[in-house]
Scaffold this motif. Structure first.
Motif, PDB file in Angstrom:
ATOM      1  N   LEU A 133      44.803  47.281  55.306  1.00 20.12           N
ATOM      2  CA  LEU A 133      44.043  48.059  55.814  1.00 20.12           C
ATOM      3  C   LEU A 133      44.778  48.837  56.830  1.00 20.12           C
ATOM      4  N   ALA A 134      45.815  47.925  57.441  1.00 23.42           N
ATOM      5  CA  ALA A 134      46.788  48.821  58.447  1.00 23.42           C
ATOM      6  C   ALA A 134      47.610  49.835  57.732  1.00 23.42           C
ATOM      7  N   ALA A 135      47.959  49.546  56.374  1.00 21.10           N
ATOM      8  CA  ALA A 135      48.877  50.542  55.909  1.00 21.10           C
ATOM      9  C   ALA A 135      48.048  51.807  55.391  1.00 21.10           C
ATOM     10  N   ARG A 136      46.635  51.566  55.032  1.00 21.38           N
ATOM     11  CA  ARG A 136      45.985  52.337  54.239  1.00 21.38           C
ATOM     12  C   ARG A 136      45.869  53.583  55.632  1.00 21.38           C
ATOM     13  N   THR A 137      45.594  52.981  56.861  1.00 20.29           N
ATOM     14  CA  THR A 137      45.295  53.877  58.046  1.00 20.29           C
ATOM     15  C   THR A 137      46.506  54.751  58.496  1.00 20.29           C
ATOM     16  N   VAL A 138      47.539  54.105  58.492  1.00 20.93           N
ATOM     17  CA  VAL A 138      48.838  54.554  59.152  1.00 20.93           C
ATOM     18  C   VAL A 138      49.430  55.517  57.871  1.00 20.93           C
ATOM     19  N   ARG A 139      49.533  55.053  56.673  1.00 21.04           N
ATOM     20  CA  ARG A 139      50.165  55.976  55.551  1.00 21.04           C
ATOM     21  C   ARG A 139      49.257  55.976  54.361  1.00 21.04           C
ATOM     22  N   PRO A 140      48.052  56.650  54.418  1.00 25.20           N
ATOM     23  CA  PRO A 140      47.341  56.423  53.243  1.00 25.20           C
ATOM     24  C   PRO A 140      47.876  56.941  51.777  1.00 25.20           C
ATOM     25  N   CYS A 141      47.484  56.316  50.804  1.00 15.12           N
ATOM     26  CA  CYS A 141      47.984  56.309  49.359  1.00 15.12           C
ATOM     27  C   CYS A 141      47.392  57.484  48.730  1.00 15.12           C
ATOM     28  N   HIS A 142      47.831  57.773  47.595  1.00 17.25           N
ATOM     29  CA  HIS A 142      46.906  58.821  46.680  1.00 17.25           C
ATOM     30  C   HIS A 142      46.156  58.080  45.744  1.00 17.25           C
ATOM     31  N   SER A 143      45.051  57.305  46.278  1.00 12.71           N
ATOM     32  CA  SER A 143      44.265  56.726  45.486  1.00 12.71           C
ATOM     33  C   SER A 143      42.634  56.864  46.272  1.00 12.71           C
ATOM     34  N   LYS A 144      41.750  57.027  45.214  1.00 13.13           N
ATOM     35  CA  LYS A 144      40.456  57.364  45.927  1.00 13.13           C
ATOM     36  C   LYS A 144      39.959  56.090  46.012  1.00 13.13           C
ATOM     37  N   ARG A 145      40.607  54.822  45.314  1.00 12.28           N
ATOM     38  CA  ARG A 145      39.887  53.648  45.564  1.00 12.28           C
ATOM     39  C   ARG A 145      40.784  52.491  45.990  1.00 12.28           C
ATOM     40  N   ALA A 146      41.593  52.789  47.115  1.00 12.38           N
ATOM     41  CA  ALA A 146      42.543  51.894  47.690  1.00 12.38           C
ATOM     42  C   ALA A 146      42.085  50.690  47.828  1.00 12.38           C
ATOM     43  N   ASP A 147      40.864  50.270  48.262  1.00 15.59           N
ATOM     44  CA  ASP A 147      40.360  49.064  48.756  1.00 15.59           C
ATOM     45  C   ASP A 147      39.937  48.362  47.433  1.00 15.59           C
ATOM     46  N   PHE A 148      39.353  49.026  46.454  1.00 15.08           N
ATOM     47  CA  PHE A 148      38.905  48.397  45.253  1.00 15.08           C
ATOM     48  C   PHE A 148      40.251  47.976  44.403  1.00 15.08           C
ATOM     49  N   ASP A 149      41.326  48.946  44.573  1.00 13.69           N
ATOM     50  CA  ASP A 149      42.441  48.346  43.768  1.00 13.69           C
ATOM     51  C   ASP A 149      43.058  47.163  44.228  1.00 13.69           C
ATOM     52  N   LEU A 150      43.112  46.978  45.759  1.00 15.57           N
ATOM     53  CA  LEU A 150      43.474  45.881  46.184  1.00 15.57           C
ATOM     54  C   LEU A 150      42.773  44.559  45.869  1.00 15.57           C
ATOM     55  N   LEU A 151      41.457  44.560  45.768  1.00 15.52           N
ATOM     56  CA  LEU A 151      40.762  43.822  45.312  1.00 15.52           C
ATOM     57  C   LEU A 151      40.715  43.399  43.949  1.00 15.52           C
ATOM     58  N   PHE A 152      40.926  44.234  42.953  1.00 10.61           N
ATOM     59  CA  PHE A 152      41.183  43.933  41.664  1.00 10.61           C
ATOM     60  C   PHE A 152      42.602  43.141  41.529  1.00 10.61           C
ATOM     61  N   VAL A 153      43.657  43.606  42.133  1.00  5.80           N
ATOM     62  CA  VAL A 153      44.909  43.012  42.011  1.00  5.80           C
ATOM     63  C   VAL A 153      44.987  41.801  42.446  1.00  5.80           C
ATOM     64  N   ALA A 154      44.187  41.561  43.667  1.00  2.00           N
ATOM     65  CA  ALA A 154      44.314  40.198  44.438  1.00  2.00           C
ATOM     66  C   ALA A 154      43.564  39.090  43.540  1.00  2.00           C
ATOM     67  N   ALA A 155      42.348  39.743  43.007  1.00  2.00           N
ATOM     68  CA  ALA A 155      41.623  38.830  42.302  1.00  2.00           C
ATOM     69  C   ALA A 155      42.321  38.362  41.093  1.00  2.00           C
ATOM     70  N   LEU A 156      43.062  39.307  40.299  1.00  2.00           N
ATOM     71  CA  LEU A 156      43.737  38.845  39.071  1.00  2.00           C
ATOM     72  C   LEU A 156      44.815  38.122  39.294  1.00  2.00           C
ATOM     73  N   SER A 157      45.708  38.367  40.363  1.00  2.00           N
ATOM     74  CA  SER A 157      46.595  37.382  40.842  1.00  2.00           C
ATOM     75  C   SER A 157      46.207  36.040  41.137  1.00  2.00           C
ATOM     76  N   SER A 158      45.165  35.923  41.778  1.00  2.00           N
ATOM     77  CA  SER A 158      44.465  34.646  42.150  1.00  2.00           C
ATOM     78  C   SER A 158      43.977  33.785  40.762  1.00  2.00           C
ATOM     79  N   LEU A 159      43.506  34.585  39.919  1.00  2.00           N
ATOM     80  CA  LEU A 159      43.172  33.968  38.384  1.00  2.00           C
ATOM     81  C   LEU A 159      44.331  33.524  37.625  1.00  2.00           C
ATOM     82  N   LEU A 160      45.366  34.241  37.804  1.00  2.00           N
ATOM     83  CA  LEU A 160      46.669  34.229  37.488  1.00  2.00           C
ATOM     84  C   LEU A 160      47.212  32.663  37.844  1.00  2.00           C
ATOM     85  N   TRP A 161      47.093  32.618  39.232  1.00  2.00           N
ATOM     86  CA  TRP A 161      47.618  31.430  39.659  1.00  2.00           C
ATOM     87  C   TRP A 161      46.831  30.157  39.315  1.00  2.00           C
ATOM     88  N   MET A 162      45.647  30.277  39.193  1.00  2.00           N
ATOM     89  CA  MET A 162      44.485  29.312  38.879  1.00  2.00           C
ATOM     90  C   MET A 162      45.082  28.904  37.483  1.00  2.00           C
TER      91      MET A 162
END
Length: 433
Positions: free
Chosen positions: A289-318
């Motif tokens: 959230l801090a990076a998104r505020t200070v240095r926005p990325c070129h994604s319309k769905r930055a928060d959902f991208d993070l959720l997707f990747v974080a969830a998949l990495s959690s499932l991978l470790w599980m």
């Protein structure tokens, strides 16, 4: 685990049945002029119902894994038009979705983890099969009170139907397949219904087919044997947690849907592990959230991208932990602290970059403290201070040196770097136990 000739015959029959079902639905849809959503959900019900028979058809997870390993390429072939126009049955609805692939992954994960408790597999798959279908059809036909979500809109009527179907299905399955006390069945059913309805609302691009059954499985596995007091306390904690996240979302101008999804992710982690293991995933989200505020990325769905990747990495470790029958909680935490530092490097600009070294030291110290707190049950893959430092160095070097490389696909690239060190430690631990 083993694979018998009978298993091979059943797998072949099921693989032939999938395109046959799609062809039948396509012909009937053309004959009676069905809405594309109706045809799509009939396929969903058919495949989900077939998956519900797996505990009766297969005695161990290997045939299911083989079947799904073959079914997923088949689904992509259908999507690409290799088998004629069969893909139109699933993809005529005007929204991008990989729901059939996510459902296959959910079936594999829940079947593998359910082990000797069929209720842990049957109930999650039944929920996504029946509740999701009923909610979609009722919402499409009768939904009047609509609200915007990522990738489209949903209806209040559909959410209500999803809740009640899940509640009723949970009660019936728990009565038939569990030995829980009556009051526990009622409380678990209510918790599952409310939680799964919220997950379904906040999923996007077909990810409800993955997140709903996985979330239902994790909650059921955690609370099936809990007492009423524990269930009530957990429900209260989740509601308080959700309220706090929504308040912060308003202050940070974060979309409400993304905020609820963050709360769901952290609550699921909390349901599986101890409270201190939620610290590092929370820091990763805060740094994003801090990076998104200070240095926005070129994604319309930055928060959902993070959720997707974080969830998949959690499932991978599980999955890795289950496959190796060893705790990987230290590597899970190391991944998230690496991601947190990577996002933080993007948020630090100008004179604030002087905080890089103290931030690195604090992050490494937190990882070592959490790992120490998890002892003795997490001795597997326990990294030492040098290994933690090297893994974090890999995670932060590129974001610090070339922050512009992370203006696209930021979450995917940050987590890919954060996973390098933990995966190396995991591979070394498996090869050199």
């Amino acid at each position: 685990m083993s694979l018998t000739p009978t298993d091979g015959i059943i797998i072949a029959v099921i693989l032939l049945a999938i395109p046959a079902l799609m062809l039948a639905v396509r012909l009937l849809g053309q004959r009676f002029g069905w809405n594309p959503e109706v045809s799509r959900k009939l396929i969903h019900v058919g495949t989900g119902s077939l998956a519900l028979t797996f505990p009766l058809l297969f005695s161990n997870p290997l045939p299911v894994l083989v079947l799904l390993g073959l079914a997923i390429p088949l689904m992509f072939a259908i999507r690409l038009g290799v088998l004629g126009g069969l893909g139109n049955v699933l993809h005529a609805v005007q929204r991008q979705s990989y729901g059939e692939v996510y459902l296959a992954l959910a079936i594999a994960i829940t079947f593998l983890r359910a082990e000797e408790q069929p209720v842990l597999y049957v109930l999650p798959i039944l929920v996504i099969t029946l509740s999701d279908t009923a909610a979609a059809l009722i919402g499409t036909a009768y939904g009047r009170q609509r609200f915007r979500v990522e990738g489209g809109a949903k209806s209040v009527e559909g959410v209500v139907v999803f809740f009640f179907i899940t509640w009723l299905a949970s009660l019936i399955v728990l009565v038939l397949m569990s030995g829980a006390a009556p009051l526990n069945m009622v409380l678990i059913s209510m918790l599952l219904a409310a939680f799964c309805a919220l997950v379904e609302v906040d999923s996007w691009r077909g990810l409800d087919n993955l997140f709903v059954p996985i979330g239902a499985f994790l909650l059921l596995a955690r609370y099936l044997d809990s007492g009423p007091e524990d269930l009530a306390a957990s429900a209260a904690i989740f509601l308080a947690f959700l309220a706090a996240v929504l308040v912060l979302a308003h202050l940070l101008r974060l979309p409400q849907q993304a905020a609820r999804a963050y709360a769901i992710l952290l609550f699921l982690i909390l349901s599986i592990v101890s409270l201190h293991n939620v610290i590092l995933p929370t820091l990763a989200i805060a740094a994003h959230l801090a990076a998104r505020t200070v240095r926005p990325c070129h994604s319309k769905r930055a928060d959902f991208d993070l959720l997707f990747v974080a969830a998949l990495s959690s499932l991978l470790w599980m999955f890795i932990g289950d496959a190796g029958d060893r705790s990987v909680i230290s590597l899970f935490n190391l991944t998230f602290v690496g991601a947190a530092l990577g996002f933080l490097m993007l948020a630090l600009t100008g004179p604030w970059r002087l905080l890089v070294i103290p931030a690195f030291v604090v992050a490494a110290g937190l990882e070592l403290w959490v790992a120490e707190t998890n002892l003795p049950w997490s001795r597997s893959f326990l990294p030492n201070a040098l290994e933690v430092a090297l893994a974090l160095l890999v995670a932060v070097a590129l974001p610090l040196w070339r922050p512009e490389w992370f203006d696209k696909q930021r979450s995917l690239r940050i987590f890919a770097l954060a996973m390098i060190g933990p995966l190396f430690l995991c591979l070394r631990g498996l090869l050199l136990p």
